[in-house]
Design a protein around this motif. Structure first.
Motif, PDB file in Angstrom:
ATOM      1  N   LEU A 146      -8.770   0.310 -13.306  1.00 61.63           N
ATOM      2  CA  LEU A 146      -8.823  -0.389 -12.014  1.00 61.63           C
ATOM      3  C   LEU A 146      -8.224  -1.799 -12.154  1.00 61.63           C
ATOM      4  O   LEU A 146      -7.418  -2.237 -11.318  1.00 61.63           O
ATOM      5  CB  LEU A 146     -10.284  -0.473 -11.577  1.00 61.63           C
ATOM      6  CG  LEU A 146     -10.575  -1.196 -10.278  1.00 61.63           C
ATOM      7  CD1 LEU A 146     -10.306  -0.263  -9.117  1.00 61.63           C
ATOM      8  CD2 LEU A 146     -12.017  -1.639 -10.223  1.00 61.63           C
ATOM      9  N   TRP A 175     -12.123   5.844  -6.207  1.00 61.39           N
ATOM     10  CA  TRP A 175     -13.054   5.820  -7.350  1.00 61.39           C
ATOM     11  C   TRP A 175     -14.137   4.758  -7.117  1.00 61.39           C
ATOM     12  O   TRP A 175     -15.328   5.012  -7.344  1.00 61.39           O
ATOM     13  CB  TRP A 175     -12.305   5.549  -8.662  1.00 61.39           C
ATOM     14  CG  TRP A 175     -13.260   5.397  -9.802  1.00 61.39           C
ATOM     15  CD1 TRP A 175     -13.905   6.399 -10.460  1.00 61.39           C
ATOM     16  CD2 TRP A 175     -13.725   4.170 -10.368  1.00 61.39           C
ATOM     17  NE1 TRP A 175     -14.740   5.869 -11.422  1.00 61.39           N
ATOM     18  CE2 TRP A 175     -14.654   4.511 -11.393  1.00 61.39           C
ATOM     19  CE3 TRP A 175     -13.459   2.825 -10.137  1.00 61.39           C
ATOM     20  CZ2 TRP A 175     -15.297   3.547 -12.159  1.00 61.39           C
ATOM     21  CZ3 TRP A 175     -14.098   1.873 -10.912  1.00 61.39           C
ATOM     22  CH2 TRP A 175     -15.007   2.227 -11.903  1.00 61.39           C
ATOM     23  N   ALA A 176     -13.698   3.576  -6.671  1.00 57.37           N
ATOM     24  CA  ALA A 176     -14.664   2.496  -6.444  1.00 57.37           C
ATOM     25  C   ALA A 176     -15.684   2.914  -5.379  1.00 57.37           C
ATOM     26  O   ALA A 176     -16.877   2.614  -5.500  1.00 57.37           O
ATOM     27  CB  ALA A 176     -13.932   1.225  -6.019  1.00 57.37           C
ATOM     28  N   ILE A 194     -12.123  -7.103  -2.782  1.00 61.38           N
ATOM     29  CA  ILE A 194     -12.865  -5.897  -2.375  1.00 61.38           C
ATOM     30  C   ILE A 194     -13.556  -5.284  -3.601  1.00 61.38           C
ATOM     31  O   ILE A 194     -14.738  -4.942  -3.570  1.00 61.38           O
ATOM     32  CB  ILE A 194     -11.915  -4.863  -1.711  1.00 61.38           C
ATOM     33  CG1 ILE A 194     -11.471  -5.356  -0.329  1.00 61.38           C
ATOM     34  CG2 ILE A 194     -12.594  -3.491  -1.587  1.00 61.38           C
ATOM     35  CD1 ILE A 194     -10.402  -4.498   0.331  1.00 61.38           C
ATOM     36  N   MET A 195     -12.803  -5.187  -4.701  1.00 60.56           N
ATOM     37  CA  MET A 195     -13.373  -4.591  -5.917  1.00 60.56           C
ATOM     38  C   MET A 195     -14.512  -5.456  -6.463  1.00 60.56           C
ATOM     39  O   MET A 195     -15.519  -4.939  -6.954  1.00 60.56           O
ATOM     40  CB  MET A 195     -12.290  -4.421  -6.985  1.00 60.56           C
ATOM     41  CG  MET A 195     -11.228  -3.425  -6.595  1.00 60.56           C
ATOM     42  SD  MET A 195     -11.928  -1.809  -6.203  1.00 60.56           S
ATOM     43  CE  MET A 195     -10.493  -0.927  -5.648  1.00 60.56           C
ATOM     44  N   LEU A 198     -19.647   3.109  -6.218  1.00 56.44           N
ATOM     45  CA  LEU A 198     -20.616   2.348  -5.416  1.00 56.44           C
ATOM     46  C   LEU A 198     -21.641   3.292  -4.784  1.00 56.44           C
ATOM     47  O   LEU A 198     -22.844   3.025  -4.810  1.00 56.44           O
ATOM     48  CB  LEU A 198     -19.890   1.552  -4.327  1.00 56.44           C
ATOM     49  CG  LEU A 198     -20.786   0.785  -3.355  1.00 56.44           C
ATOM     50  CD1 LEU A 198     -21.566  -0.295  -4.084  1.00 56.44           C
ATOM     51  CD2 LEU A 198     -19.974   0.154  -2.234  1.00 56.44           C
ATOM     52  N   MET A 257       0.810  -1.219   0.000  1.00 61.66           N
ATOM     53  CA  MET A 257       0.000   0.000   0.000  1.00 61.66           C
ATOM     54  C   MET A 257       0.847   1.275   0.000  1.00 61.66           C
ATOM     55  O   MET A 257       0.376   2.321  -0.436  1.00 61.66           O
ATOM     56  CB  MET A 257      -0.924   0.026   1.228  1.00 61.66           C
ATOM     57  CG  MET A 257      -2.007  -1.023   1.177  1.00 61.66           C
ATOM     58  SD  MET A 257      -3.040  -0.797  -0.271  1.00 61.66           S
ATOM     59  CE  MET A 257      -4.455  -1.780   0.146  1.00 61.66           C
ATOM     60  N   ALA A 316      -7.731   4.152  -7.009  1.00 64.64           N
ATOM     61  CA  ALA A 316      -8.655   3.068  -7.382  1.00 64.64           C
ATOM     62  C   ALA A 316      -9.689   2.857  -6.271  1.00 64.64           C
ATOM     63  O   ALA A 316     -10.888   2.715  -6.546  1.00 64.64           O
ATOM     64  CB  ALA A 316      -7.877   1.781  -7.639  1.00 64.64           C
ATOM     65  N   LEU A 317      -9.228   2.861  -5.028  1.00 66.21           N
ATOM     66  CA  LEU A 317     -10.155   2.650  -3.903  1.00 66.21           C
ATOM     67  C   LEU A 317     -11.162   3.796  -3.802  1.00 66.21           C
ATOM     68  O   LEU A 317     -12.350   3.564  -3.587  1.00 66.21           O
ATOM     69  CB  LEU A 317      -9.372   2.524  -2.590  1.00 66.21           C
ATOM     70  CG  LEU A 317      -8.695   1.174  -2.349  1.00 66.21           C
ATOM     71  CD1 LEU A 317      -7.761   1.261  -1.150  1.00 66.21           C
ATOM     72  CD2 LEU A 317      -9.724   0.077  -2.107  1.00 66.21           C
ATOM     73  N   ILE A 338     -17.504  -4.736  -4.363  1.00 65.89           N
ATOM     74  CA  ILE A 338     -18.092  -3.423  -4.692  1.00 65.89           C
ATOM     75  C   ILE A 338     -18.929  -3.531  -5.973  1.00 65.89           C
ATOM     76  O   ILE A 338     -20.048  -3.032  -6.047  1.00 65.89           O
ATOM     77  CB  ILE A 338     -16.964  -2.365  -4.835  1.00 65.89           C
ATOM     78  CG1 ILE A 338     -16.436  -1.994  -3.443  1.00 65.89           C
ATOM     79  CG2 ILE A 338     -17.450  -1.120  -5.589  1.00 65.89           C
ATOM     80  CD1 ILE A 338     -15.273  -1.040  -3.427  1.00 65.89           C
ATOM     81  N   TYR A 339     -18.394  -4.248  -6.967  1.00 65.13           N
ATOM     82  CA  TYR A 339     -19.133  -4.384  -8.229  1.00 65.13           C
ATOM     83  C   TYR A 339     -20.391  -5.244  -8.061  1.00 65.13           C
ATOM     84  O   TYR A 339     -21.380  -5.021  -8.753  1.00 65.13           O
ATOM     85  CB  TYR A 339     -18.216  -4.936  -9.327  1.00 65.13           C
ATOM     86  CG  TYR A 339     -17.636  -3.817 -10.160  1.00 65.13           C
ATOM     87  CD1 TYR A 339     -16.536  -3.093  -9.715  1.00 65.13           C
ATOM     88  CD2 TYR A 339     -18.218  -3.441 -11.363  1.00 65.13           C
ATOM     89  CE1 TYR A 339     -16.031  -2.041 -10.456  1.00 65.13           C
ATOM     90  CE2 TYR A 339     -17.713  -2.396 -12.116  1.00 65.13           C
ATOM     91  CZ  TYR A 339     -16.616  -1.702 -11.662  1.00 65.13           C
ATOM     92  OH  TYR A 339     -16.122  -0.647 -12.387  1.00 65.13           O
ATOM     93  N   LEU A 376      -7.396  -7.021  -2.458  1.00 64.72           N
ATOM     94  CA  LEU A 376      -7.833  -5.851  -3.231  1.00 64.72           C
ATOM     95  C   LEU A 376      -8.823  -6.259  -4.326  1.00 64.72           C
ATOM     96  O   LEU A 376      -9.865  -5.617  -4.517  1.00 64.72           O
ATOM     97  CB  LEU A 376      -6.606  -5.183  -3.847  1.00 64.72           C
ATOM     98  CG  LEU A 376      -6.779  -3.804  -4.462  1.00 64.72           C
ATOM     99  CD1 LEU A 376      -7.220  -2.792  -3.424  1.00 64.72           C
ATOM    100  CD2 LEU A 376      -5.466  -3.341  -5.100  1.00 64.72           C
TER     101      LEU A 376
END
Lengths: 662, 166
Positions: B68, A292-293, B103-104, A297, A277, A289-290, B107-108, B100
């Protein structure tokens, strides 16, 4: 009934506020990053017939305080002399935490040590012997897990027990002959002024030898200043400070193998995660990226819930307008239900975004975000520590500006205060959601994410400008302790979400409702005019300012909404709801905006950019005045942000037109 | 590979080192395969979003979604690079990459549910038709997440334990 005062002290992010909440049942904000508590907080409890006043102090690494919050903590311990100081120690990082313990003992504080987060230390395989720690320091030691309220009763028992003992003797660490000789001479000099006798003489002399500004200021006012000053002229305080720090660590290092037989030498889980990280190449892309996600959401998942709320309010407003006669129907339908409904439909995305930010914060990731941004921020003239107030600005600018107190350097702090309002607070989100949702369809989430990034970019570039023009010099070095990663608890995250989201709900029932009613009044009068027409007071007001905003593609309705947005940003959408007369037709605000020829994707983007950049709200202006103590910088902040907002919205609208966008 | 250099003679030690080597090799190959898969789908998504390629359901025109996937792929590929040099700590990238990507994926999945709910409300609130297509909702980040799920179930016990360094 016996009364005692107990101070909770410790390094930043060791769980002081969690322990305070566990002891008092309060719900003070806790966060998994250093610097959450910037002011002392007071709570009261009763235990075994003793009335205990608990004071939660801001975190401090040592008693040689540098930043404002550290000074608050130290002054309280030294000047207020609490009956007991509970030193909360992070069990996963004993060595560093014991540095403050050694200083508190030197001060002769009646101490109780709480080994907090002991569950995490156990999980990483550390074998801590609390009895041995107790023997070394000659103070009670209690294991606690504040987040789970474990060890709380034992801690209270230890506090009561310790408070009933007599005066405590000061612990001494030998600093070596050279330093000890100097301390002795200084003690002798200070001894001649009685006003200084309230401080433990050895401790006070050592602080002065270290060049502690706070201690020196006290001597300056005393009768022995000249003598002390003559003596100190021959002493290099930096060298003595370093020597004393070395000796303290030597003392701690010697005891560590005795008190913790197996303190972690492996790569911890947090260490493994940090390797990735905080990677120099991957850190920033992962952060983006985190984020944006999280926005994607927030926008997508909340749409159906917003549709439902919108449906309910449009139906209610319609029925009110139809069933109540004349002015009353308009007041209830357009003014109250229309204005309030236009704001309340944003409850789902706001709560969801706060939930996601709380999860990121509680996991410890936000502290890493500050760390990975430091290199970039330092190059651009901002202090790395500024990133935490900036991140807090995503929630609300008011606590974010207050959080700048953790920044020691005055120039760094002022720059951060001036740029923090550019971070997009939750109150601006409704404006983005409605306009991006109407004019950008499936790309709405990306547009909103882009606005948040634009806020960060503007903040950073403004900081660079201020550093080059107004506050020349280099930012102070940045030291940030990275807290261990923790699995965020859903209960805590929901609590954080509620704390922040409730502010929005509270505003909806007070300031926003009042704002909506004022806008309704301005849109309905003078009598006999068509509701919301140019002939209304609102129309006259908007028309008066409209020429300034015409180059940005804004008409008078947008101007009125933005003017009221100065009170609170949420009013912008509420005012649009009233001005577009949501109660008058079957159309929701989204449909009304889409039908208005003034609104195009380009002008909508201009409105969003203007909303992002212009002065956030009255409350933020007030807190900027309080924190800077200067009208000059407060007015500068207002005019700079509003001027910049106009310029950027102009570039978006006119530039977009030149490039052929609608 | 450099793994095993520090091993001393003796059957038990050799067996331990071979197991260790296998463990690292397994993670190395996993991160290579998963990293390349994410990179491929990410690039395809970016290309279709900028119009270089026609949009098909497995490569949706979603620029940010494509970027992403590329970020996730780099996490795995960084891990593969370190592991190939025998650096045991490279395992960190594999584990973080798995978490990671999951997690993505999660979310999707919520985004798909949000779209489903929105579509279900149309007939109720607007008298419109119910229009929702599972295939077009299944983004690469969801089906690629299955690879990470395999990795997660294989090594989940190691995710919460400190790594012993040799």
């Amino acid at each position: 009934m016996k009364k005692i005062t107990v101070a909770l002290a410790g390094n930043p992010n060791v769980g002081k506020t969690s322990l305070f909440n566990a002891l008092t049942g309060a719900k003070q904000k806790v966060g998994n990053w250093p610097g959450v508590t910037v002011e002392k907080k007071v709570g009261k409890i009763e235990h075994k017939g003793v009335d205990i006043t608990l004071v939660d102090l801001p975190g401090t690494y040592s008693l040689s305080a540098y930043s404002e919050d550290e000074i608050i903590a130290r002054d309280f311990i030294i000047d207020e002399k609490p009956d007991i100081v509970v030193h909360i120690v992070d069990s996963t990082n004993l060595e560093r935490n014991f540095y403050l313990t050694s200083q508190l003992l030197e001060l002769g504080c009646p101490l109780v040590i709480a080994l907090n987060m002991s569950d995490m230390a156990d999980a990483q395989g550390d074998k801590i012997d609390e009895h041995m720690i107790s023997e070394y320091f000659e103070v009670p030691v209690v294991r606690t897990v504040a987040s789970e309220k474990k060890g709380i009763q034992k801690l209270l028992d230890a506090i009561i027990g310790e408070s009933s003992l007599g005066p405590h003797h000061e612990h001494e660490i030998s600093y070596g002959k050279k330093v000890e000789d100097k301390i002795r001479v200084l003690e002798e000099i200070l001894h001649h002024d009685k006003s200084l006798s309230k401080y433990p003489s050895r401790w006070f002399a050592a602080r002065i030898l270290e060049g502690d500004a706070n201690a020196l200021s006290k001597v300056e006012k005393s009768s022995v200043w000249k003598k002390a000053d003559d003596f100190l002229k021959n002493c290099d305080s930096d060298i003595y400070e370093a020597e004393m720090a070395d000796k303290r660590y030597e003392f701690i290092g010697a005891m560590m193998p005795q008190v913790c037989s197996k303190c972690a030498t492996n790569l911890s889980v947090s260490g493994m995660v940090d390797k990735v990280m905080t990677n120099k190449y991957l850190g920033i892309p992962i952060f983006l990226a985190l984020m944006w996600a999280a926005f994607e959401l927030t926008f997508t998942f909340s749409v159906p819930f917003m549709d439902l709320i919108d449906f309910v309010f449009v139906s209610l407003a319609e029925s009110a307008s139809a069933s109540l006669p004349g002015m009353w129907g308009s007041l209830i339908g357009d003014g109250i239900i229309g204005g309030l409904g236009a704001v309340l439909i944003f409850v789902p995305p706001i709560f969801l975004l706060f939930l996601l930010l709380s999860l990121l914060e509680d996991s410890g990731y936000l502290a890493r975000a500050a760390f990975i941004m430091d290199r970039l921020m330092y190059k651009l003239g901002l202090h790395g520590k500024s990133f935490i107030p900036l991140l807090m600005g995503f929630g609300c600018s008011v606590p974010a500006v207050m959080a700048t107190r953790t920044i020691e350097d005055k120039k760094d702090r002022l720059i951060t205060i001036l740029v923090t309002p550019f971070m997009s607070c939750g109150a601006r989100l409704p404006v983005y959601i409605i306009l991006a949702g109407v004019f950008f369809g499936r790309d709405a989430g990306t547009v909103i994410f882009g606005l948040y990034v634009l806020g960060i970019v503007i903040a950073i570039l403004s900081a660079l400008l201020f550093r080059k023009v107004l506050f020349k010099g280099e930012p102070a070095p940045f030291i940030l302790e990275l807290p261990p990663y923790r699995m965020p608890g859903i209960k805590t995250a929901l609590l954080h979400m509620w704390e922040r989201g409730a502010m929005y709900l509270k505003k909806a029932g007070t300031v926003i409702l009042l704002g909506a009613l004022i806008v309704w009044f301005l849109a309905s009068f003078p009598e006999g005019i068509e509701y919301g027409s140019e002939a209304s007071y609102a129309g006259s007001m908007g028309k008066f300012f409209e020429p300034i905003f015409t180059p940005l593609g804004f008409d008078w309705k947008i101007v009125v909404a933005l003017l009221f947005g100065f009170i609170a940003k949420e009013i912008v959408v509420g005012a649009l709801g009233v001005l577009y007369g949501v109660g008058e037709s079957e159309e929701s605000l989204s449909e009304s905006l889409q039908a208005d020829p003034v609104f195009t994707p380009l002008s909508a983007l201009g409105v969003m950019v203007f909303t992002l950049v212009y002065v956030p709200c009255v409350a933020t202006v007030a807190v900027i005045k309080k924190e800077t103590g200067s009208w000059k910088w407060t007015l500068f902040s207002v005019f700079y942000s509003t001027g910049l907002a106009w310029l950027l919205a102009f570039i978006v609208f006119q530039g977009g037109k030149l490039l052929g966008f609608a | 590979m450099a793994v095993g250099i520090h091993c001393l003679p003796g059957w038990k030690v050799i067996r331990f080192c071979i197991r260790k080597m296998d463990k690292i090799r397994a993670r190395l190959w996993f991160s290579v395969v998963v990293g390349i898969a994410y990179l491929f789908f990410g690039l395809m998504q970016v290309l279709s979003s900028i119009g270089v390629m026609p949009e098909i359901s497995i490569f949706p025109a979603d620029l940010m979604g494509g970027l992403l996937l590329i970020v996730i792929s780099f996490v795995f590929l960084f891990g593969a690079r370190e592991l190939s040099f025998g650096e045991q700590e490279g395992v960190s990238y594999v584990y973080v990459g798995i978490v990671l990507s999951l997690i993505m994926m999660g979310i999707y999945v919520f985004i798909v549910l949000g779209n489903l709910l929105s579509a279900a409300l149309v007939p109720i609130l607007e008298d419109g038709p119910f229009e929702w297509d599972l295939i077009s909702e299944l983004r690469p980040v969801i089906f690629l997440g299955v690879l990470s799920l395999i990795g997660f179930y294989s090594w989940k016990d190691e995710f919460s334990k400190p790594m012993k360094l040799r």
